[in-house]
Motif scaffolding. Structure first.
Motif, PDB file in Angstrom:
ATOM      1  N   UNK A  17      -4.541  -5.160  -3.083  1.00 36.74           N
ATOM      2  CA  UNK A  17      -3.343  -5.591  -3.437  1.00 36.74           C
ATOM      3  C   UNK A  17      -2.233  -5.045  -2.654  1.00 36.74           C
ATOM      4  N   UNK A  18      -2.418  -3.825  -2.913  1.00 41.03           N
ATOM      5  CA  UNK A  18      -1.578  -2.872  -2.151  1.00 41.03           C
ATOM      6  C   UNK A  18      -1.737  -2.909  -0.494  1.00 41.03           C
ATOM      7  N   UNK A  19      -2.841  -2.975  -0.180  1.00 42.48           N
ATOM      8  CA  UNK A  19      -3.301  -3.017   1.031  1.00 42.48           C
ATOM      9  C   UNK A  19      -2.531  -4.233   1.704  1.00 42.48           C
ATOM     10  N   UNK A  20      -2.633  -5.355   1.012  1.00 44.08           N
ATOM     11  CA  UNK A  20      -1.937  -6.697   1.531  1.00 44.08           C
ATOM     12  C   UNK A  20      -0.450  -6.440   1.524  1.00 44.08           C
ATOM     13  N   UNK A  21       0.204  -5.680   0.528  1.00 40.88           N
ATOM     14  CA  UNK A  21       1.522  -5.380   0.695  1.00 40.88           C
ATOM     15  C   UNK A  21       1.874  -4.598   1.774  1.00 40.88           C
ATOM     16  N   UNK A  22       0.874  -3.551   2.084  1.00 41.85           N
ATOM     17  CA  UNK A  22       1.199  -2.624   3.268  1.00 41.85           C
ATOM     18  C   UNK A  22       1.353  -3.573   4.577  1.00 41.85           C
ATOM     19  N   UNK A  23       0.257  -4.220   4.665  1.00 45.41           N
ATOM     20  CA  UNK A  23       0.203  -5.158   5.846  1.00 45.41           C
ATOM     21  C   UNK A  23       1.331  -5.870   6.168  1.00 45.41           C
ATOM     22  N   UNK A  24       1.998  -6.481   5.139  1.00 41.74           N
ATOM     23  CA  UNK A  24       3.272  -7.452   5.079  1.00 41.74           C
ATOM     24  C   UNK A  24       4.244  -6.587   5.495  1.00 41.74           C
TER      25      UNK A  24
END
Length: 716
Positions: free
Chosen positions: A30-37
């Protein structure tokens, strides 16, 4: 049991670790998805470098979580997650140096590796990480990598940079707290579960119904015992654990006669080699009382020691129960024998009373009858009733396996064909009869008359089982019976070659409850007056007396098969022709016969038969009197004697004593009891003839002529 407990504890621990890792990896995804965003909005600030970071996070951190959800891929997901984050962090460090927030996340990455992989793999990852950081530090110091384009003071005054640092710190610490907290909680739970299981196991062992003892073979002492062991041996735990040895608890010799020390070493060695010996053993209690026990041994961990676990069960009550059971079975068998004898006595009495009624009635009519033809009819009825009585006795003795057999070498195929030909007239037309006779059938040595009677009995039973229509099949075959077959059917047979005669019908079959009783005497399923219940018992008795057996197979709605197994002839035997026996025409007028018989009526009938044939007969009512007559005048050509008589001298003794005076004297023995007629020794010779009462005139005269013929050959 300990291994099972440890396995359950380990399984519980592994499940806890996996659950924790799933939670942490999902959070990191989930954090990786947020960082990508976020990176999508910062491309303009940092340029194409963030495109690489975004791609790595998407491929290694987000996609595996979406498509590799199965637990078997957990380590792969975690490894890709750590790889994606570490590479992305190094990319950030390349652009920002010591100002990169990525340095804060590295300790967590190492903690995640330690949870996912073994120690060796984790240290290899840590070594690689340290080498890369060292190389990057060298590159920055040497100027290969440039510092951020803005001064550090300006960088520190950027709100965005602090937000990123704070978010990184918060997320990293939350993940570390989640990882450590969950692992700690599961460790505590598994420790508590293991402790509870240990206490349960200790309680179960302590209060087990059997004595459980752990013996150290090297130290020759017990290292642990339970409460039941104290009670069984009558010794305190301290006494058992402090100096008591295995030899102290065993007598010098076991009931088998083997020394206890030798037997104990043998069983302990088996357990040390991984076996699980189970055996009966006699132990000694503290007051030297012997108690029978059942012992089972098994080796216990740790296997660098020589620990043997022994389960010891007192089997005194079980042995006593077995003895009581055997006594009850013996009493039941005796009761069943008495019941059978009662049935037998009642049946025989009933049948003999009927025969006596026929004989008596015809004899009384004979007294007043003047017409010769009717007198002959009455005489024939008496003779027929008498012969029926003899057949009844023969059937009874066949059931008791005491009938005197007259075995001959017989071709059972011929016997089957002959029986089928003349017995076929008794079968109704709606029953088809087929035979399947094996060519080159082995010969058997059997009483042909009784064999034919047994076969006829089975044929008639098959006929009665098919009142409407059906097929009766008779087949023969050569078979070899081995010990396995005998053991599986609990038969008393000798392994070897047998000839089988099978009689099968397509009737309704026999129920299991009835099948168990078909060989019981006087048991019959036929209506009253239609069967005596002696047929199958007679067949069984004859077959067992002949050294064979009977097997029956039946299925309801399909039919029944009876199989007779005759021992095959294993040596060359010259077949005897029953028609060559001497007949009454061979009587030699004037030959002297000494007749010893205690029953006056029988004595009179036998005397008349012999005198009518031209023999000179001297009678004696006992063996003692017969000896006196012979000593007074030994010029007799034959001794005809009953076996059981009053006085001191029985028939066999009489023959022995008279032959001491005249060794060439031929002897014929008679008896109403078959077992007496088949005895050997006590003066009997192989050539002596044995007759079973009642004796028909033809059989008597043939036996006398044969005995005297033997004498003539011996003296010529």
């Amino acid at each position: 049991m300990v291994l099972n407990s440890n396995f359950q504890t380990t399984a519980s621990y592994n499940e806890g670790v996996n659950k924790t890792l799933r939670i942490v990896i999902d959070i990191m995804s989930g954090v990786a998805a947020l960082v990508v965003l976020i990176n999508l909005f910062r491309i303009g600030q940092f340029g194409p470098l963030f495109i690489t970071t975004t791609g790595l996070l998407a491929v290694l951190c987000i996609l595996p979580t979406l498509f590799l959800r199965n637990d078997k891929h957990l380590a792969l997901r975690g490894g890709m997650m750590v790889t994606g984050y570490v590479v992305a962090n190094f990319v950030g460090i390349t652009g920002l140096g010591l100002g990169a927030a990525a340095f804060v996340a590295f300790p967590f990455h190492m903690a995640l590796c330690a949870a996912l992989f073994d120690r060796k793999t984790t240290y290899m990852v840590f070594a690689a990480f340290t080498a890369v950081v060292t190389a990057m530090a060298y590159a920055f110091v040497q100027g290969y990598f440039t510092s951020p384009p803005v001064p550090l003071s300006t960088w520190n005054q950027s709100t965005a940079n602090w937000v990123i640092m704070i978010i990184t710190l918060v997320v990293t610490n939350v993940l570390i707290i989640a990882l450590v907290d969950n692992l700690s909680r599961y460790w505590k739970e598994t420790d508590l579960d293991a402790a509870n299981r240990t206490r349960q196991f200790e309680t179960m062992v302590e209060y087990a119904p059997d004595a459980i003892m752990i013996f150290d073979v090297d130290q020759n002492r017990f290292v642990s015992v339970n409460a039941r062991a104290e009670k069984l041996f009558g010794l305190s735990r301290e006494t058992l654990l402090n100096g008591t040895t295995l030899s102290d608890l065993s007598p010098q010799l076991q009931p088998s006669g083997d020394p206890s020390a030798y037997q104990a070493r043998k069983f302990l060695q088996q357990a040390m080699e991984g076996g699980h010996p189970k055996f009966e053993w006699t132990h000694l209690t503290g007051d030297n009382t012997e108690i029978p026990c059942e012992v089972s041994l098994a080796r216990m961990p740790p296997f660098d020691q020589t620990l043997i676990r022994a389960n010891v069960a007192d089997i005194s009550k079980r042995l006593e129960d077995q003895r009581q059971q055997e006594l009850l079975q013996t009493q039941l068998a005796a009761s069943q024998r008495l019941e059978t004898i009662g049935q037998l006595t009642g049946g025989v009495a009933h049948d003999f009373n009927n025969l006596l009624a026929v004989t008596l009635g015809n004899l009384e009519l004979l007294q007043d009858e003047k017409d010769d033809e009717k007198r002959a009819q009455h005489l024939d009825a008496c003779i027929h009733a008498t012969l029926r009585g003899a057949d009844l006795t023969r059937s009874m003795l066949s059931y008791a396996r005491r009938a005197p057999l007259q075995p001959q070498v017989v071709d059972l195929n011929k016997l089957v064909r002959d029986t089928k030909n003349w017995a076929g007239r008794t079968l109704p037309s709606h029953i088809d009869v087929e035979t399947s006779l094996l060519a080159r059938l082995w010969p058997v040595e059997v009483d042909p008359g009784l064999a034919e009677s047994a076969l006829l009995n089975l044929i008639l039973n098959a006929r009665d089982a098919m009142p409407e229509n059906g097929k009766l099949t008779i087949e023969t075959a050569n078979v070899r019976i081995d010990q396995t077959y005998i053991d599986s059917r609990n038969e008393k047979l000798d392994p070897g070659r047998y000839v089988m005669v099978a009689v099968s019908d397509t009737g309704d079959g026999i129920e299991d409850t009835t099948l168990e009783r078909i060989f019981d005497p006087f048991f019959t399923t036929k209506p009253a007056g239609s069967g005596s219940g002696l047929g199958l018992p007679m067949v069984l008795g004859f077959m067992r007396q002949s050294g064979g057996t009977v097997q029956v197979y039946s299925e309801l709605g399909v039919g029944t098969t009876f199989k007779l197994y005759f021992p095959a002839v294993t040596k060359d035997i010259t077949e005897s022709d029953p028609n060559t026996a001497p007949t009454s025409n061979n009587a030699q007028t004037g030959k002297r016969i000494l007749l010893a018989e205690d029953e006056a009526a029988v004595l009179e009938v036998l005397t008349s038969m012999l005198q009518t044939a031209g023999y000179a007969v001297t009678t004696a009512a006992s063996g003692d009197r017969a000896k006196e007559l012979f000593e007074a005048d030994p010029r007799f050509d034959l001794l005809l004697t009953d076996i059981v008589m009053p006085g001191h001298i029985k028939g066999t003794t009489l023959a022995k004593e008279l032959r001491a005076l005249d060794p060439s004297l031929p002897v014929i023995f008679m008896s109403g009891y078959a077992a007496e007629a088949t005895v050997h020794g006590n003066g009997l010779r192989p050539e002596d003839i044995r007759l079973m009462k009642p004796v028909r005139r033809r059989d008597l005269l043939d036996a006398v002529a044969k005995a005297m013929g033997t004498q003539d050959k011996a003296t010529s």
